[in-house]
Enzyme design. Structure first.
Site, PDB file in Angstrom:
ATOM      1  N   HIS A 123       0.868  -1.178   0.000  1.00  0.00           N
ATOM      2  CA  HIS A 123       0.000   0.000   0.000  1.00  0.00           C
ATOM      3  C   HIS A 123       0.907   1.231   0.000  1.00  0.00           C
ATOM      4  O   HIS A 123       2.035   1.184   0.494  1.00  0.00           O
ATOM      5  CB  HIS A 123      -0.829  -0.044   1.290  1.00  0.00           C
ATOM      6  CG  HIS A 123      -1.869   1.013   1.445  1.00  0.00           C
ATOM      7  ND1 HIS A 123      -1.575   2.299   1.837  1.00  0.00           N
ATOM      8  CD2 HIS A 123      -3.214   0.975   1.287  1.00  0.00           C
ATOM      9  CE1 HIS A 123      -2.692   3.001   1.918  1.00  0.00           C
ATOM     10  NE2 HIS A 123      -3.706   2.233   1.595  1.00  0.00           N
ATOM     11  N   ASP A 200       3.412  -4.382   7.764  1.00  0.00           N
ATOM     12  CA  ASP A 200       2.202  -3.568   7.644  1.00  0.00           C
ATOM     13  C   ASP A 200       1.019  -4.484   7.958  1.00  0.00           C
ATOM     14  O   ASP A 200       0.619  -5.299   7.131  1.00  0.00           O
ATOM     15  CB  ASP A 200       2.121  -3.000   6.216  1.00  0.00           C
ATOM     16  CG  ASP A 200       0.817  -2.263   5.966  1.00  0.00           C
ATOM     17  OD1 ASP A 200      -0.098  -2.342   6.810  1.00  0.00           O
ATOM     18  OD2 ASP A 200       0.705  -1.617   4.909  1.00  0.00           O
ATOM     19  N   GLN A 203      -4.248  -4.627   7.275  1.00  0.00           N
ATOM     20  CA  GLN A 203      -5.346  -5.502   6.859  1.00  0.00           C
ATOM     21  C   GLN A 203      -5.395  -6.789   7.672  1.00  0.00           C
ATOM     22  O   GLN A 203      -6.468  -7.345   7.880  1.00  0.00           O
ATOM     23  CB  GLN A 203      -5.203  -5.865   5.370  1.00  0.00           C
ATOM     24  CG  GLN A 203      -5.373  -4.696   4.417  1.00  0.00           C
ATOM     25  CD  GLN A 203      -6.816  -4.203   4.318  1.00  0.00           C
ATOM     26  OE1 GLN A 203      -7.772  -4.916   4.630  1.00  0.00           O
ATOM     27  NE2 GLN A 203      -6.974  -2.962   3.895  1.00  0.00           N
ATOM     28  N   LYS A 226     -10.006  -0.116  10.825  1.00  0.00           N
ATOM     29  CA  LYS A 226     -10.344  -1.343  10.090  1.00  0.00           C
ATOM     30  C   LYS A 226     -10.671  -2.478  11.063  1.00  0.00           C
ATOM     31  O   LYS A 226     -11.193  -3.507  10.660  1.00  0.00           O
ATOM     32  CB  LYS A 226      -9.181  -1.768   9.194  1.00  0.00           C
ATOM     33  CG  LYS A 226      -8.871  -0.770   8.079  1.00  0.00           C
ATOM     34  CD  LYS A 226      -7.809  -1.309   7.145  1.00  0.00           C
ATOM     35  CE  LYS A 226      -6.997  -0.241   6.455  1.00  0.00           C
ATOM     36  NZ  LYS A 226      -7.666   0.453   5.389  1.00  0.00           N
ATOM     37  N   CYS A 364      -4.808   2.593  -3.463  1.00  0.00           N
ATOM     38  CA  CYS A 364      -3.526   3.078  -2.909  1.00  0.00           C
ATOM     39  C   CYS A 364      -2.426   2.043  -3.115  1.00  0.00           C
ATOM     40  O   CYS A 364      -1.607   1.805  -2.214  1.00  0.00           O
ATOM     41  CB  CYS A 364      -3.652   3.414  -1.419  1.00  0.00           C
ATOM     42  SG  CYS A 364      -4.756   4.784  -1.091  1.00  0.00           S
TER      43      CYS A 364
HETATM   44  N1  PLP Z   1      -1.609  -0.582   4.597  1.00  0.00           N
HETATM   45  C1  PLP Z   1      -2.609  -1.271   4.035  1.00  0.00           C
HETATM   46  C2  PLP Z   1      -2.340  -2.651   3.516  1.00  0.00           C
HETATM   47  C3  PLP Z   1      -3.880  -0.699   3.945  1.00  0.00           C
HETATM   48  O1  PLP Z   1      -4.860  -1.394   3.376  1.00  0.00           O
HETATM   49  C4  PLP Z   1      -4.094   0.603   4.454  1.00  0.00           C
HETATM   50  C5  PLP Z   1      -5.417   1.245   4.348  1.00  0.00           C
HETATM   51  O2  PLP Z   1      -6.175   0.987   3.436  1.00  0.00           O
HETATM   52  C6  PLP Z   1      -3.013   1.276   5.043  1.00  0.00           C
HETATM   53  C7  PLP Z   1      -1.787   0.653   5.093  1.00  0.00           C
HETATM   54  C8  PLP Z   1      -3.159   2.642   5.608  1.00  0.00           C
HETATM   55  O3  PLP Z   1      -3.905   2.616   6.759  1.00  0.00           O
HETATM   56  P1  PLP Z   1      -4.422   3.979   7.403  1.00  0.00           P
HETATM   57  O4  PLP Z   1      -5.115   4.734   6.311  1.00  0.00           O
HETATM   58  O5  PLP Z   1      -5.350   3.562   8.448  1.00  0.00           O
HETATM   59  O6  PLP Z   1      -3.267   4.712   7.912  1.00  0.00           O
END
Ligand code: PLP
Length: 406
Positions: A123, A200, A203, A226, A364
């Site tokens: 992401h 990360d 998810q 989430k 993203c």
């Molecule tokens: N990493 C992954 C795999 C995500 O799906 C997301 C959000 O969609 C993020 C990072 C970013 O998370 P946040 O927007 O809560 O900071």
């Protein structure tokens, strides 16, 4: 304990509303999940009865708010299997946590030519902070692609590491395809090479039991919104020795021990990384959300979602005009798809007319979409409160799309 889907759904007030004259079918959980009544009530109660700023006051309300707020640290530690709650830093989400590691751990120690190994599935939250280091100090980003089956081979990640590799930053679960990455295998191999691993977990934390000690990584970032918590909440687990290597992130109140005209000294971690008035209600709400899902049992949630995934996979496979990306074994119930003749935005708009919320676009994850050879997809991402009946609604709405666009 068995998983009573009707009771779970009844806990989420929003699920009983209609959208465009149809019952809401909420399949945009990968972007953000809905909130159970206990979380909404806890935040309302805080604001109605207990709210004040945390840490600073000596009065009753400040003490109550501080106790509830700080209580969340232990809850998150339990949720993530962290050995020590002082290794939990509150954040506003995964983006915040990864930027913290980039600024406070990586930036001061990486030099031009040092490498960060990333998977192509990342992401933007786990790409752009590293691009900053590439732009500002000449750090090299090395990309590991998914294999022919769409999976990320831990051996390929480790093989990409050379003597200049200073960090592996990898997702636990792809927000585009639902692919699960064996981050424990990556961490074990990386440890032998002396390379820290950032996971990360934005998810993964909501779909599967997570234990950072068993994974063996160094940093694990999660997102509160989430995991059925409020937006603006989250946390990063940072192994104690890594915390000690980090300089402060933002400067301000709470993160200091003493400030004078000529000098400043810093609080101990985790406060060292938490400057200013935090998202008090959001963090307290996150604690309630995590207690709620731990009460249901992450294993039970994962089993329900596996059933949903299998059913959705079977039904989607029947639509031979739909291209579903990345059907890897053991994946989560996240499905990205395209249909010839229709843009992903068109699919999303038609589904919305039927009360079905899905996401459409690049999620993203532009490098990953480029790798997959698509410019955009529609994505249905399931949560613990979704049902097989909702899969059926999705399928019949997609059949309508096919009639309209094919
Ligand atoms: N990493 C992954 C795999 C995500 O799906 C997301 C959000 O969609 C993020 C990072 C970013 O998370 P946040 O927007 O809560 O900071």
């Amino acid at each position: 304990m068995s998983f009573d889907i009707a009771r779970v759904r009844a806990d989420f007030p929003i699920l009983s509303r209609e959208v465009n004259g149809h019952p809401l079918t909420y399949l945009d959980n990968g972007a953000s999940a809905q909130k159970p009544r206990v979380v909404i009530d806890a935040m309302t109660r805080l604001y109605e009865q207990d709210y004040s700023n945390v840490h600073r006051g000596l009065h009753t309300l400040s003490n109550i708010s501080t106790e509830k707020y700080e209580g969340t640290r232990g809850i998150i530690a339990r949720f993530l299997g962290a050995p020590d709650e002082d290794e939990i830093v509150f954040t506003t989400g995964t983006t915040h946590g990864i930027n913290m590691v980039a600024s406070s751990w990586a930036a001061p120690r990486l030099e031009a030519g040092d490498e960060i190994v990333l998977s192509i599935m990342e992401h933007h939250a786990n790409i752009v902070p590293w691009h900053f280091l590439r732009e500002r100090q000449g750090v090299v980003l090395k990309w590991v692609e998914t294999d022919a089956t769409g999976a990320l081979d831990p051996e390929a990640v480790l093989a990409a590491c050379g003597p200049r590799t200073k960090l592996i930053a990898v997702t636990h679960l792809s927000n585009v395809t639902g692919t699960v990455v064996d981050v424990a295998a990556i961490s074990a191999g990386a440890r032998e090479k002396g390379i820290p691993v950032l996971v990360d977990g934005s998810q993964s934390a909501v779909h599967m039991p997570v234990n950072v000690a068993e994974i063996g990584c160094d940093f694990y970032a999660m997102t509160g919104h989430k995991t059925y918590g409020p937006s603006g909440s989250g946390a990063i687990w940072i192994r104690r020795d890594r915390m000690d290597e980090m300089c402060p992130y933002m400067g301000g109140g709470d993160m200091i021990r003493e400030v004078s005209r000529d000098a400043v000294s810093y609080n101990d971690p985790p406060m060292k990384f938490e400057a200013g008035t935090p998202g008090i209600a959001a963090t307290i709400g996150l604690g309630v959300a995590l207690e709620y899902i731990m009460g249901l049992g992450m294993e039970n949630i994962a089993a329900h979602e596996r059933r949903l995934r299998d059913y959705a996979q079977e039904r989607l496979a029947g639509l031979n005009w739909l291209q579903v990306q990345g059907q890897t074994p053991g994946k989560a119930a996240i499905f990205s798809f395209t249909m010839e003749g229709a843009h992903a935005h068109d699919l999303s708009t038609v589904l919305d007319k039927r009360g079905i919320a899905v996401r459409a676009g690049t999620h993203c994850a532009m490098p990953f979409l480029d790798h997959l050879g698509v410019s955009a997809t529609a994505r249905a991402s399931f949560a613990m409160y979704n049902t097989e009946e909702e899969v059926d609604r999705l399928i019949s709405a997609l059949e309508l799309c096919h009639d309209l666009f094919a």
